[in-house]
Design a protein around this motif. Structure first.
Motif, mmCIF file in Angstrom:
data_model
loop_
_atom_site.group_PDB
_atom_site.id
_atom_site.type_symbol
_atom_site.label_atom_id
_atom_site.label_comp_id
_atom_site.label_asym_id
_atom_site.label_seq_id
_atom_site.Cartn_x
_atom_site.Cartn_y
_atom_site.Cartn_z
ATOM 1 N N HIS A 131 30.713 25.900 64.144
ATOM 2 C CA HIS A 131 32.229 25.257 64.331
ATOM 3 C C HIS A 131 33.266 26.101 63.552
ATOM 4 O O HIS A 131 32.741 26.687 62.455
ATOM 5 N N ASP A 132 34.414 25.837 63.936
ATOM 6 C CA ASP A 132 35.552 26.736 63.062
ATOM 7 C C ASP A 132 35.458 26.099 61.647
ATOM 8 O O ASP A 132 35.043 25.100 61.530
ATOM 9 N N TRP A 133 36.285 26.923 60.664
ATOM 10 C CA TRP A 133 36.263 26.416 59.374
ATOM 11 C C TRP A 133 37.832 26.350 59.278
ATOM 12 O O TRP A 133 38.896 27.172 59.478
ATOM 13 N N GLU A 134 38.125 24.974 58.775
ATOM 14 C CA GLU A 134 39.565 24.640 58.726
ATOM 15 C C GLU A 134 39.875 24.027 57.213
ATOM 16 O O GLU A 134 39.061 23.713 56.578
ATOM 17 N N ALA A 135 41.233 24.361 57.019
ATOM 18 C CA ALA A 135 41.663 23.864 55.548
ATOM 19 C C ALA A 135 42.236 22.605 55.992
ATOM 20 O O ALA A 135 43.188 22.463 56.815
ATOM 21 N N LYS A 136 41.960 21.236 55.307
ATOM 22 C CA LYS A 136 42.422 20.226 55.770
ATOM 23 C C LYS A 136 43.098 19.633 54.254
ATOM 24 O O LYS A 136 42.607 19.566 53.410
ATOM 25 N N ALA A 137 44.294 19.285 54.690
ATOM 26 C CA ALA A 137 45.160 18.622 53.513
ATOM 27 C C ALA A 137 46.095 17.288 53.778
ATOM 28 O O ALA A 137 46.338 17.276 54.904
ATOM 29 N N TRP A 138 46.229 16.494 52.829
ATOM 30 C CA TRP A 138 47.129 15.353 53.141
ATOM 31 C C TRP A 138 48.148 15.482 51.956
ATOM 32 O O TRP A 138 47.883 15.427 50.709
ATOM 33 N N ASN A 139 49.449 14.780 52.491
ATOM 34 C CA ASN A 139 50.595 14.931 51.331
ATOM 35 C C ASN A 139 50.591 13.494 50.834
ATOM 36 O O ASN A 139 49.854 12.627 51.211
ATOM 37 N N SER A 140 51.828 13.128 50.096
ATOM 38 C CA SER A 140 51.816 11.711 49.523
ATOM 39 C C SER A 140 52.119 10.924 50.643
ATOM 40 O O SER A 140 51.955 9.693 50.229
ATOM 41 N N TYR A 141 52.621 11.121 51.739
ATOM 42 C CA TYR A 141 52.885 10.236 52.757
ATOM 43 C C TYR A 141 51.572 10.101 53.731
ATOM 44 O O TYR A 141 51.538 9.208 54.598
ATOM 45 N N ASP A 142 50.386 10.933 53.357
ATOM 46 C CA ASP A 142 49.236 10.652 54.085
ATOM 47 C C ASP A 142 49.376 11.172 55.399
ATOM 48 O O ASP A 142 48.627 10.525 56.408
ATOM 49 N N LYS A 143 50.036 12.400 55.586
ATOM 50 C CA LYS A 143 49.996 12.706 56.987
ATOM 51 C C LYS A 143 49.167 13.928 56.797
ATOM 52 O O LYS A 143 49.217 14.979 56.106
ATOM 53 N N TYR A 144 48.396 13.964 57.758
ATOM 54 C CA TYR A 144 47.090 14.968 58.325
ATOM 55 C C TYR A 144 47.617 16.370 58.484
ATOM 56 O O TYR A 144 48.574 16.384 59.477
ATOM 57 N N GLN A 145 47.177 17.380 57.871
ATOM 58 C CA GLN A 145 47.625 18.689 58.226
ATOM 59 C C GLN A 145 46.452 19.634 58.333
ATOM 60 O O GLN A 145 45.424 19.253 57.600
ATOM 61 N N SER A 146 46.463 20.576 59.119
ATOM 62 C CA SER A 146 45.187 21.586 59.258
ATOM 63 C C SER A 146 45.611 22.884 59.606
ATOM 64 O O SER A 146 46.412 23.034 60.308
ATOM 65 N N LYS A 147 44.958 23.828 58.925
ATOM 66 C CA LYS A 147 45.134 24.917 59.209
ATOM 67 C C LYS A 147 43.896 25.814 59.235
ATOM 68 O O LYS A 147 42.902 25.653 58.654
ATOM 69 N N MET A 148 43.805 26.507 60.378
ATOM 70 C CA MET A 148 42.661 27.374 60.681
ATOM 71 C C MET A 148 42.453 28.400 59.698
ATOM 72 O O MET A 148 43.502 29.424 59.489
ATOM 73 N N ARG A 160 37.946 13.139 53.280
ATOM 74 C CA ARG A 160 38.361 14.184 53.782
ATOM 75 C C ARG A 160 39.535 13.971 54.639
ATOM 76 O O ARG A 160 40.386 14.931 54.741
ATOM 77 N N THR A 161 39.759 12.703 55.171
ATOM 78 C CA THR A 161 40.878 12.683 56.443
ATOM 79 C C THR A 161 41.815 11.622 56.029
ATOM 80 O O THR A 161 42.601 11.160 56.723
ATOM 81 N N GLY A 162 41.633 11.023 54.784
ATOM 82 C CA GLY A 162 42.600 9.977 54.474
ATOM 83 C C GLY A 162 42.861 8.747 55.246
ATOM 84 O O GLY A 162 41.657 8.186 55.822
ATOM 85 N N ARG A 163 43.825 8.427 55.697
ATOM 86 C CA ARG A 163 44.091 6.928 56.511
ATOM 87 C C ARG A 163 43.556 7.226 58.411
ATOM 88 O O ARG A 163 43.170 6.526 58.786
ATOM 89 N N TYR A 164 43.788 8.693 58.491
ATOM 90 C CA TYR A 164 43.192 9.005 59.850
ATOM 91 C C TYR A 164 41.644 9.303 59.781
ATOM 92 O O TYR A 164 41.386 10.454 59.974
ATOM 93 N N THR A 165 41.118 8.220 59.840
ATOM 94 C CA THR A 165 39.607 8.397 59.849
ATOM 95 C C THR A 165 38.861 7.230 60.228
ATOM 96 O O THR A 165 39.234 6.218 60.808
ATOM 97 N N LEU A 166 37.458 7.487 60.430
ATOM 98 C CA LEU A 166 36.493 6.489 60.799
ATOM 99 C C LEU A 166 35.734 6.140 59.733
ATOM 100 O O LEU A 166 35.204 7.046 58.946
ATOM 101 N N LEU A 167 35.358 4.951 59.503
ATOM 102 C CA LEU A 167 34.547 4.555 58.555
ATOM 103 C C LEU A 167 34.011 3.049 58.582
ATOM 104 O O LEU A 167 34.340 2.484 59.548
ATOM 105 N N TRP A 168 32.655 2.781 58.115
ATOM 106 C CA TRP A 168 31.924 1.689 58.203
ATOM 107 C C TRP A 168 31.833 1.032 57.032
ATOM 108 O O TRP A 168 32.029 1.738 55.835
ATOM 109 N N THR A 169 32.007 -0.502 57.170
ATOM 110 C CA THR A 169 32.113 -1.145 55.706
ATOM 111 C C THR A 169 30.738 -1.966 55.609
ATOM 112 O O THR A 169 30.263 -2.290 56.642
#
Length: 368
Positions: A123-140, A296-305
């Motif tokens: 799969h592609d390799w991406e840079a993933k980052a989140w700023n202080s407002y927890d907005k998802y950003q991605s760069k190929m 990896r993905t901050g608030r925009y994520t899937l998680l199990w509790t």
């Protein structure tokens, strides 16, 4: 290792992420010295009761350049009933293979003396980052490329030394090889045909091709139609599929507007992590101890509790109930050490070895 020698016993293979060491591309893309431990350690609680950060236990924040670390992992896996590691292999194109140093060291040193195989993480390799407002950003950063027939041949010879390693996992005289996104490969039948021909020219009976999927209901027919002998079915999204399409869309919209993660209870998830499809000889089930992608993905994520050793033990037994009458008793664990996805079997600070002990107890009960 020849899995045929396991007789009526299962063959349990844990997926293994070789990311935990510095390498050139990570230094350039993320900052010098970066490994995923940084994301793991800085993870934050997203709501009351959310358990983050999840920190490693006795193995610590290890560096996979160290042979002592690789030996300790293998010793622990063997002690608790894991038969081998499946290394993710990040070959993006003929000029770029990422984070393969640990596997190279395993091969060249002959240590640890522990079976292994390879999964092409295509799969592609991406840079993933989140700023202080927890907005998802991605760069190929690098696209996955498949190349022509010559490149397919070159890829085979790149891996041939591993296939010839006596520790490499085989079915009869065929090395096991898994493709993470089998239907993304350009002309999979051609790829498989070329590799089978080259394998026979180099002393093997062919390659045992396995196709990994998160969407077995949608992709099963196509995976087999494209020449894969076995489908490895990871049903981690099956719980979502129990909802209507309308409900899924509404739920996704609400989560995005209010920046909410998709949260599921592990006790509910395990009901769908294995199904009757696992009784089929050409379908391999996947065991999952936990999942929390928020590092990896901050608030925009899937998680199990509430992933507990007790529920994990129940999940493992459900898998063994499905495979007990099969000849093909391969089982994958996802994963040994994907800490950035909250998906690991290694000890953490809270549970220590409890998940490993739960797994071993079920295996012993079913394979005395």
């Amino acid at each position: 290792m020849n899995i045929e020698n396991n007789g009526d016993k299962s063959t349990v293979i844990a997926l293994y992420l070789p990311q935990f060491h510095p390498f050139k591309e990570n230094d350039e893309w993320w900052g010098k010295g970066y490994t995923e431990w940084i994301s793991v350690a800085r993870a934050k609680k997203l709501f009351p009761g959310h358990e983050q950060p999840k920190l490693p236990g006795e193995l610590g924040f290890y560096d996979l350049r160290l042979p002592q670390t690789r030996e300790a992992q293998a010793d622990m896996a063997r002690e608790y009933g894991i038969d081998g590691f499946c290394y993710y292999y990040y070959r993006l194109n003929k000029n770029m293979t990422l984070m393969d140093l640990p596997l190279k060291e395993v091969h060249s040193s002959g240590k640890p003396d522990f079976p292994f195989m390879i999964c092409w993480a295509n799969h592609d390799w991406e840079a993933k980052a989140w700023n202080s407002y927890d907005k998802y950003q991605s760069k190929m950063l690098a696209k996955q490329e498949y190349g022509d027939d010559k490149d397919i041949e070159d890829y085979f010879y790149e891996l041939l030394p591993y296939f010839k390693d006596e520790r490499y996992m085989k079915e009869g005289n065929r090395p096991l090889f898994m493709v993470y996104r089998p239907l993304d490969v350009a002309n999979p039948r051609n790829f498989i045909s070329i590799w089978n021909r080259l394998a026979k020219e180099n002393g093997f009976a062919g390659i045992y091709f396995m196709g990994f999927t998160h969407e077995s209901q949608l992709q099963k027919d196509d995976i087999f139609a494209n020449g894969f002998e076995t489908m490895v079915s990871c049903r981690m999204h099956a719980l979502r599929h129990n909802h209507s399409q309308v409900k899924r869309y509404i739920g996704a919209a609400v989560r995005r507007i209010f920046r909410l993660p998709y949260v599921a209870q592990y006790k509910d998830v395990i009901k769908d992590l294995v199904s009757d499809e696992a009784k089929q000889e050409n379908i391999v089930p996947v065991i999952m101890p936990n999942w929390d992608h928020s590092p990896r993905t901050g608030r925009y994520t899937l998680l199990w509790t509430n992933c507990t050793p007790q529920l994990f033990k129940k999940h493992v037994q459900m898998v063994y109930d499905k495979i007990k009458d099969k000849k093909n008793k391969i089982v994958f664990v996802k994963s040994w050490n994907e800490w950035g996805e909250g998906n690991y079997l290694e000890p953490d600070r809270k549970w220590q070895r409890a998940f490993l002990e739960a797994f071993l107890s079920v295996r012993k009960e079913n394979e005395l």
